[in-house]
Design an enzyme around this catalytic site. Structure first.
Site, PDB file in Angstrom:
ATOM      1  CD  GLU A 135      -1.231   2.731   1.529  1.00  0.00           C
ATOM      2  OE1 GLU A 135      -2.247   3.328   1.901  1.00  0.00           O
ATOM      3  OE2 GLU A 135      -0.141   3.316   1.325  1.00  0.00           O
ATOM      4  CD  GLU A 182      -7.718   5.378   0.932  1.00  0.00           C
ATOM      5  OE1 GLU A 182      -6.882   6.131   1.435  1.00  0.00           O
ATOM      6  OE2 GLU A 182      -7.868   5.239  -0.305  1.00  0.00           O
TER       7      GLU A 182
END
Length: 381
Positions: free
Chosen positions: A77, A81
């Site tokens: 991943e 964010e």
């Protein structure tokens, strides 16, 4: 942020359901996620977004190897964010890899403006040799080394708006600010081909392309919200991901205008005066700009050439080069933290203090024949 559990795998993992708590009752808050069922190995992604504001809230773009959450699978991943806390002025870059104990390499970047007050272009480059993050055309971080080498599989693209219950990470949740929305003007994907990036496709969100995007309908541990397809809206050429209370899903308001010219060459807003050429630029200032590439905000007065620039001052600038950013929060335990290269640059970015963090993850199974939800628990040390 995690992802769907396929129905055919639920029986095989049924024994885990007895050991992991599940949420059979709908959660009182609803978020939104879209994802591409098809993955890609390497490439460059640029996304033009305006993020949600509010403590406890996250707005994200990330890549994710489907099935990473399964028992015995290796996690892959890459994250962008944006924190809604503190007036949405900071965001986190991260790589997550590993089996069992996850290895993370988190860094926090802080802007001098609220990322909820305007659109900005977030970039992610992934090659066999490095992963790099950029903000409004300026590279702010580059990761190389052992962790990047473990990213060997195709990953899909995902965007979501949600609320974490990890208060020490995202802040205490304040539901009085709801509803909140993440606005996505456009996205571009460039394939990686022998050292070069070639534009493969772009989406201006005149509609939601069902052949490219799917809507999430699950949740995970540590998430206050269920992802509800009704909180995915396309309006006025903009993808809207909403975070609402239950029973108040959807978006009916006015879409904030993006002053950017669109998913073409430029990445920022043009200011007053004439501009002959602008590429990957930030906001143009007053005066006349002949050429601006990878630029930040132009200051008052003419600029002949600006490349990789930060904020331009008053007067005449002949040439300006440099990037922005510096490393922040360190990698997690249990694995190898990659070598990092921080691009310096006058974009008024500061980094959070370095610290070692261990992030542990657990996937949980929903109970019930119709359940396709999976959950994620993230403990931050």
């Amino acid at each position: 942020m995690l992802r769907k559990f396929r129905a055919g795998l639920m029986l095989a993992a049924a024994s885990l359901a007895l050991a992991v708590s599940s949420t059979a009752v709908a959660k009182p808050y609803k978020g939104a996620e879209v994802y591409t069922p098809q993955g890609a190995l390497h490439g460059r992604i640029e996304v033009r977004m305006r993020m949600a504001r509010g403590s406890g809230i996250l707005s994200t773009f990330f890549t994710y190897k489907d099935g990473s959450e399964l028992s015995g699978a290796f996690w892959e991943e890459i994250d962008i964010e944006v924190f809604g806390k503190d007036n949405a002025r900071s965001w986190q870059s991260n790589i997550i890899t590993g089996m069992g104990t996850r290895v993370t390499s988190e860094q926090v970047h802080t802007a001098d403006v609220s990322l909820a007050d305007g659109y900005h272009t977030y970039g992610l480059e992934w090659t066999p040799d490095y992963v790099a993050w950029s903000f409004d055309g300026r590279e702010v971080r580059r990761s190389t080394g052992a962790q990047v080498a473990t990213l060997r599989n195709a990953q899909g693209l995902r965007m979501n708006t949600w609320s974490s219950d990890a208060v020490e990470w995202v802040g205490a949740f304040d539901d009085s600010v709801l509803p909140q929305h993440q606005f996505v003007n456009w996205i571009k994907y460039y394939r990686y081909n022998n050292g070069a990036f070639e534009l493969d496709w772009q989406d201006e969100f005149d509609s939601l392309d069902g052949a490219r995007w799917s809507k999430a309908d699950w949740t995970f541990d540590g998430n206050r919200v269920d992802f509800d397809p009704q909180n995915v809206t396309v309006k006025d050429g903009t993808l809207v991901l909403s975070l609402t209370r239950e029973g108040q899903t959807g978006f009916t308001g006015a879409v904030p205008r993006d002053e950017d010219t669109g998913p073409g060459t430029g990445a920022g807003a043009g200011g007053a005066g004439a501009a002959t050429t602008a590429s990957a630029g930030g906001a143009g200032g007053e005066g006349t700009a002949t050429t601006s590439s990878a630029g930040g905000a132009g200051g008052a007065g003419p600029a002949t050439t600006s490349s990789g620039a930060g904020v331009g001052g008053t007067g005449t600038a002949t040439a300006s080069s440099g990037g922005g950013g510096a490393p922040g929060e360190g990698g997690g335990g249990g694995g190898t933290t990659p070598d990092e290269v921080a691009s310096d640059g006058g974009c008024r970015y500061v980094a959070a203090g370095a610290s070692a963090t261990t992030s542990s993850w657990a996937a949980a199974l929903a109970v019930g024949l119709s359940a396709l939800a999976m959950r994620r628990r993230r403990t931050r040390g």
